[in-house]
Design an enzyme around this catalytic site. Structure first.
Site, PDB file in Angstrom:
ATOM      1  N   ASP A 130       0.995  -1.069  -0.052  1.00 28.95           N
ATOM      2  CA  ASP A 130      -0.098   0.000  -0.089  1.00 28.95           C
ATOM      3  C   ASP A 130       1.127   1.189  -0.085  1.00 28.95           C
ATOM      4  OD1 ASP A 130      -2.384   1.730   0.014  1.00 28.95           O
ATOM      5  OD2 ASP A 130      -2.081   1.679   2.345  1.00 28.95           O
ATOM      6  N   ARG A 131       0.421   2.315  -0.416  1.00 23.57           N
ATOM      7  CA  ARG A 131       1.425   3.523  -0.661  1.00 23.57           C
ATOM      8  C   ARG A 131       1.047   4.309   0.705  1.00 23.57           C
ATOM      9  NH1 ARG A 131       0.331   8.353  -4.624  1.00 23.57           N
ATOM     10  NH2 ARG A 131      -0.665   9.205  -2.693  1.00 23.57           N
ATOM     11  N   ASP A 132      -0.117   5.192   0.821  1.00 28.41           N
ATOM     12  CA  ASP A 132      -0.255   5.948   1.848  1.00 28.41           C
ATOM     13  C   ASP A 132      -0.528   5.312   3.183  1.00 28.41           C
ATOM     14  OD1 ASP A 132      -0.318   8.043   0.058  1.00 28.41           O
ATOM     15  OD2 ASP A 132      -2.605   7.921  -0.373  1.00 28.41           O
ATOM     16  N   GLN A 142      -6.997   5.546  -4.774  1.00 31.79           N
ATOM     17  CA  GLN A 142      -6.650   7.009  -5.105  1.00 31.79           C
ATOM     18  C   GLN A 142      -8.184   7.714  -5.415  1.00 31.79           C
ATOM     19  OE1 GLN A 142      -4.129   9.035  -4.702  1.00 31.79           O
ATOM     20  NE2 GLN A 142      -3.189   7.129  -3.593  1.00 31.79           N
ATOM     21  N   CYS A 175      -6.143   2.796  -8.074  1.00 28.48           N
ATOM     22  CA  CYS A 175      -7.699   2.766  -8.593  1.00 28.48           C
ATOM     23  C   CYS A 175      -8.259   4.310  -8.348  1.00 28.48           C
ATOM     24  CB  CYS A 175      -8.313   1.739  -7.803  1.00 28.48           C
ATOM     25  SG  CYS A 175     -10.263   1.917  -7.914  1.00 28.48           S
TER      26      CYS A 175
END
Length: 405
Positions: free
Chosen positions: A239-241, A283, A320
């Site tokens: 995952d990013r954030d 996103q 997404c």
């Protein structure tokens, strides 16, 4: 500025392979169902290079026909054909006008599965002209070996010594190397490298990973099964954030990014250990009109640049932009891509040759764990803290390479 150019030596005929190369240059021979050169192109794309130069000699028209002007994954391919045999060093001199100040140089008939970007750590020093990747743990009497001292190659040894590393045919090169090429034809291996080693200008970087040179029939035949196996590997889905960067409310500009402690080191560790590394991120800010897909892609390009400076890279970013309650009509819908759906993970599993066994997802929310379960991979929920420590406590090292730290 980090190098963006890869130069690939594809000029030799490959006479040790006999009639196989009567009409087809060695790097274009089919290995595991595709031209061997395509594996090297895949690696250049993975590591984020912009340009690949093919320095061709024997039957150069085949390289021009198949590859000249080809683009893919951000990489553009150009072919430089020599008018007469120039040798592996002479071929560089022929391409002098388009060589960048620092570039990667690779052999077109060998493959070494390690993190190329680790060679970039030497760029803050100016006491070397070339740096060679050294494959440790390679068995077999057909390879010459190298001795090192203080991180430099001190001596090239003849074939038969088995406990020392081999020159893997991947180099980081400063353009001033061209000043050493004074006669034509000129051999990199015989005329240039020993001289650089004697002057203390040749660094050696030892690493562990799969290595193969298809220049002899035995290894060419071995490569038919080995190369597809090398391409298939477990994946780290991140995952990013909240995992790579702090989740600071719809991050979409570089100045908003605060890296999680240990994030860049964790990604480099995964690169070094031979995992594919993917980012899979919801996103919804796109669907809500807070920013555009172009903003997402620009931010990911910036993040990739920052990662490369640390010797790390992401193999693919997936996001997404959809949300069932989006304010923008074109993005207002339910999507299998949006976590907790497994769509992004499944897309990457299809596009890349990943092994489900050994693959995993790291996220900071329950929806990440649900997406991992639906895609059939392990899920690790990150509570915060240092990402490298978290990864190393849960993810098995695959190579135990000197490069892994």
């Amino acid at each position: 500025m980090t190098p963006r150019q890869v130069v690939c030596l594809v000029g030799g005929r490959g006479s040790r392979l006999g009639p196989l190369t009567d009409f087809i240059p060695k790097p274009l021979l089919p290995v595991g169902g595709r031209p061997f050169l395509d594996y090297l192109i895949h690696e250049a794309q993975r590591f984020g290079f912009d340009q690949l130069l093919l320095l061709a000699g024997y039957n150069s028209d085949e390289f021009v026909r198949r590859y000249s002007g080809r683009r893919g994954g951000g990489l553009t391919i150009e072919v430089v054909a020599e008018a007469a045999p120039a040798g592996t060093a002479g071929a560089l001199l022929n391409a002098a006008s388009i060589l960048q100040p620092t570039f990667f140089l690779i052999n077109g008939d060998s493959f070494f599965d390690f993190n190329w970007l680790n060679l970039l750590r030497a760029l803050d020093r100016d006491d070397w002209t070339m740096q060679a990747a050294l494959a440790s743990g390679v068995s077999g009497a057909r390879y010459g070996r190298v001795e090192t001292a203080g991180g430099r190659i001190s001596k090239f040894l003849p074939k038969g010594v088995s406990h020392l590393p081999v020159n893997a045919g991947i180099y980081l090169v400063r353009r001033r190397l061209l000043e050493r090429i004074r006669t034509m034809p000129c051999s990199l291996e015989d005329d240039i490298l020993p001289s650089l080693a004697a002057k203390g200008e040749l660094l050696g970087y030892p690493a562990r990973g799969a290595f193969i040179d298809i220049g002899v029939p035995h290894d060419f035949n071995r490569g038919q099964q080995a190369m597809p196996q090398y391409m298939r590997r477990p994946a780290a889905f991140l995952d990013r954030d909240g995992v790579i960067n702090h989740d600071d409310n719809y991050v979409h500009r570089p100045e908003q990014v605060r890296w999680i402690d240990g994030a860049l080191d964790a990604i480099r560790w995964l690169n070094d250990e031979g995992y594919y590394v993917f980012v899979v991120t919801n996103q919804a800010g796109v669907a809500r009109g807070f920013y555009s897909e172009d903003d997402v892609n620009s931010l990911h390009a910036w993040m990739q640049t920052e990662l490369r400076r640390s010797g790390a890279h992401i193999d693919s970013f997936e996001y997404c932009p959809y949300h069932p309650e989006g304010t923008l009509e074109q993005y207002r819908r339910t999507s299998e891509l949006r976590k907790p759906g497994p769509g992004m993970l499944r897309k990457l599993q299809k596009d890349w040759d990943t092994e489900v066994a050994g693959s995993f997802m790291i996220g900071d929310r329950d929806i990440d764990m649900q997406a991992a379960a639906a895609a059939g991979v392990a899920g690790y929920k990150f509570p915060g803290g240092n990402l490298l420590d978290f990864v190393r406590a849960r993810v098995p090292a695959r190579r135990r390479s000197p490069a892994a730290g």
